[in-house]
Structure formats: structure tokens, C-alpha cells
Write a protein that holds these residues in place. Structure first.
Motif, PDB file in Angstrom:
ATOM      1  N   VAL A 156       0.828  -1.205   0.000  1.00  0.00           N
ATOM      2  CA  VAL A 156       0.000   0.000   0.000  1.00  0.00           C
ATOM      3  C   VAL A 156       0.865   1.258   0.000  1.00  0.00           C
ATOM      4  O   VAL A 156       0.552   2.239  -0.685  1.00  0.00           O
ATOM      5  N   THR A 168      -9.695   1.164   8.061  1.00  0.00           N
ATOM      6  CA  THR A 168      -8.397   1.683   7.640  1.00  0.00           C
ATOM      7  C   THR A 168      -7.478   0.541   7.223  1.00  0.00           C
ATOM      8  O   THR A 168      -7.749  -0.626   7.496  1.00  0.00           O
ATOM      9  N   VAL A 169      -6.379   0.905   6.562  1.00  0.00           N
ATOM     10  CA  VAL A 169      -5.378  -0.077   6.157  1.00  0.00           C
ATOM     11  C   VAL A 169      -4.018   0.391   6.624  1.00  0.00           C
ATOM     12  O   VAL A 169      -3.827   1.549   7.014  1.00  0.00           O
ATOM     13  N   HIS A 170      -3.051  -0.531   6.572  1.00  0.00           N
ATOM     14  CA  HIS A 170      -1.686  -0.245   7.011  1.00  0.00           C
ATOM     15  C   HIS A 170      -0.790  -0.119   5.786  1.00  0.00           C
ATOM     16  O   HIS A 170      -1.032  -0.787   4.766  1.00  0.00           O
ATOM     17  N   ASP A 174       0.365  -3.363   4.184  1.00  0.00           N
ATOM     18  CA  ASP A 174      -0.604  -4.323   3.646  1.00  0.00           C
ATOM     19  C   ASP A 174      -0.351  -4.519   2.160  1.00  0.00           C
ATOM     20  O   ASP A 174       0.112  -3.604   1.470  1.00  0.00           O
ATOM     21  N   ILE A 224      -5.932  -5.704  -0.270  1.00  0.00           N
ATOM     22  CA  ILE A 224      -6.781  -4.535  -0.050  1.00  0.00           C
ATOM     23  C   ILE A 224      -7.827  -4.416  -1.155  1.00  0.00           C
ATOM     24  O   ILE A 224      -8.940  -3.926  -0.932  1.00  0.00           O
ATOM     25  N   VAL A 273      -4.927   5.391   5.278  1.00  0.00           N
ATOM     26  CA  VAL A 273      -3.778   4.553   5.621  1.00  0.00           C
ATOM     27  C   VAL A 273      -3.240   5.028   6.959  1.00  0.00           C
ATOM     28  O   VAL A 273      -2.910   6.211   7.122  1.00  0.00           O
TER      29      VAL A 273
END
Length: 216
Positions: free
Chosen positions: A3, A84-86, A89, A94, A108
Motif C-alpha cells: 500500500v 483503515t489499512v496499514h 498491507d 486490499i 492509511v
């Protein structure tokens, strides 16, 4: 691909006490579709889309509408809690979140703080890169048995002709678990010799499926 490789880091945000009018102006001035709402510690507490703001804004054509709605705090229309995402990831994973949840934007987060956003447009462009369609190339689709060693055997045929492979994808063959389709994008404008080599090796081509190298 991670990401952090495709996320946007220049993120425009608003505090929860900002007005709907401020959100509307920010969206218009910067031609963006989403605004993360953050607290004084840069922690995401909500997200607002252009649709949220439009729905909360009075119509300019209705003279009887109460335009004081624009003075409402933007936290009154934000979506929360926020998925949310890291940054570490995998983009491919995703993509499933975007599809399953029908999201258009994901913040993020690292160490509980907003560091970027990733949008459906970013995902689409990344898919274009992963499939190799952003470079001039030829596509060849081959039906292979679903067993170990199938991919390197096919790839070796491309290697024998010193053909550069720009991308490789694999997907199921109908509902038959015994076979897979390998999709190669290769940098050659004349794939006919490769096609004939593959057929001579006993492989069934799904695309192109009606072209053969002329025999002398």
C-alpha cells in the motif's frame, strides 16, 4: 506490491468541528472526493465523501431551503467508525476490501496516525500496472494442467526465443480444478513464432486461438 507504494501522502483533512460549508469548499477547490476527519492527534475519527456533503447541502434552486444547514459541524455527516489499512498491507489483499465493502477510499494508518489514503482509482491504475497493459505488448493465454512445474515449463519456451515477459497472471479454467489459464504479456509485436512453439509443445491456446505460424 505494498500500500505504501501507491498511497497518496498529501492528504487534505478537516477537524470534526469544521462546517459542512468548509467541507464543500475543500472538495470543490481541490477536486477530491473524500475528506478524512481527524482529531488534534492526527487520528482518523471519520470520513466524509462528496456525496455526503452534497446530500447535506441545500439546493441552490430552492429559495425556501434553510441554508443554515451548511453551518452544521461536519462530524454530523461523517461516516464512522472508519475502516483503515496499514502501509505494509498488500495491495492485492486490499483490493478485496474495496470490492467486498464497496469502498471508494481508505485511510492509511501507521501508529494510529493518518499518513495517507488509497482510492479505487489508485487500485485500478495499480491493476493496469500489474497486468502489464500499460506497456506495448502481446497477450497469450495458455491452458495448462494444474500441477507443480507447469509455469516454469511454459516460461522456458518464451526464454528459448529471448522474449521479455512483462507480466504473468493465472486464473481458473471454468469450473475444472484440473486446469488453469496462464496469461502472458510479452514484448514482441510478432507472437506467431511463440504461438507455434507453444502448440508444438502440446499446449492449448485460449488466445489467440486461431493463429498459427505458416509452415514452409
Amino acid at each position: 506490491m505494498l500500500v505504501e507504494e501507491i498511497m497518496k501522502t498529501d492528504v487534505l483533512t478537516l477537524p470534526p468541528t469544521a462546517s459542512v460549508a468548509e467541507g464543500l469548499q475543500l472538495l470543490r477547490d481541490n477536486r477530491i472526493r473524500h475528506i478524512p476527519i481527524v482529531d488534534n492527534k492526527s487520528q482518523v475519527i471519520g470520513i466524509v465523501s462528496d456525496r455526503d456533503v452534497r446530500d447535506a447541502s441545500p439546493s441552490v434552486f430552492d429559495q425556501f431551503t434553510d441554508h443554515r444547514a451548511l453551518n452544521n459541524e461536519i462530524q454530523s455527516i461523517m461516516s464512522h467508525p472508519v475502516v483503515t489499512v496499514h502501509p505494509m498491507d498488500f495491495v492485492e489483499e486490499i483490493a478485496r476490501v474495496f470490492y467486498d465493502e464497496e469502498f471508494a477510499c481508505l485511510p492509511v494508518i501507521s501508529e494510529n496516525k493518518l499518513i495517507g489514503v488509497i482510492t479505487e482509482k489508485d487500485m485500478l491504475y495499480t491493476l493496469i500496472q500489474l497486468t502489464g497493459t500499460n506497456v506495448q505488448s502481446s497477450q497469450i493465454e495458455i491452458k495448462v494442467p494444474h500441477r507443480p512445474g507447469s509455469l516454469p515449463k511454459v516460461a522456458s519456451i518464451f526464454g528459448e526465443r529471448n522474449t521479455n515477459i512483462t507480466s504473468i497472471l493465472m486464473y481458473p479454467y471454468n469450473d475444472d480444478p484440473n486446469y488453469r489459464i496462464l496469461v502472458f504479456r510479452v514484448q514482441t509485436m510478432n507472437p506467431l513464432p511463440l504461438i507455434q512453439d507453444l502448440r508444438d509443445a502440446g499446449y492449448e491456446l485460449m488466445w489467440p486461438n486461431n493463429i498459427a505460424e505458416p509452415r514452409p
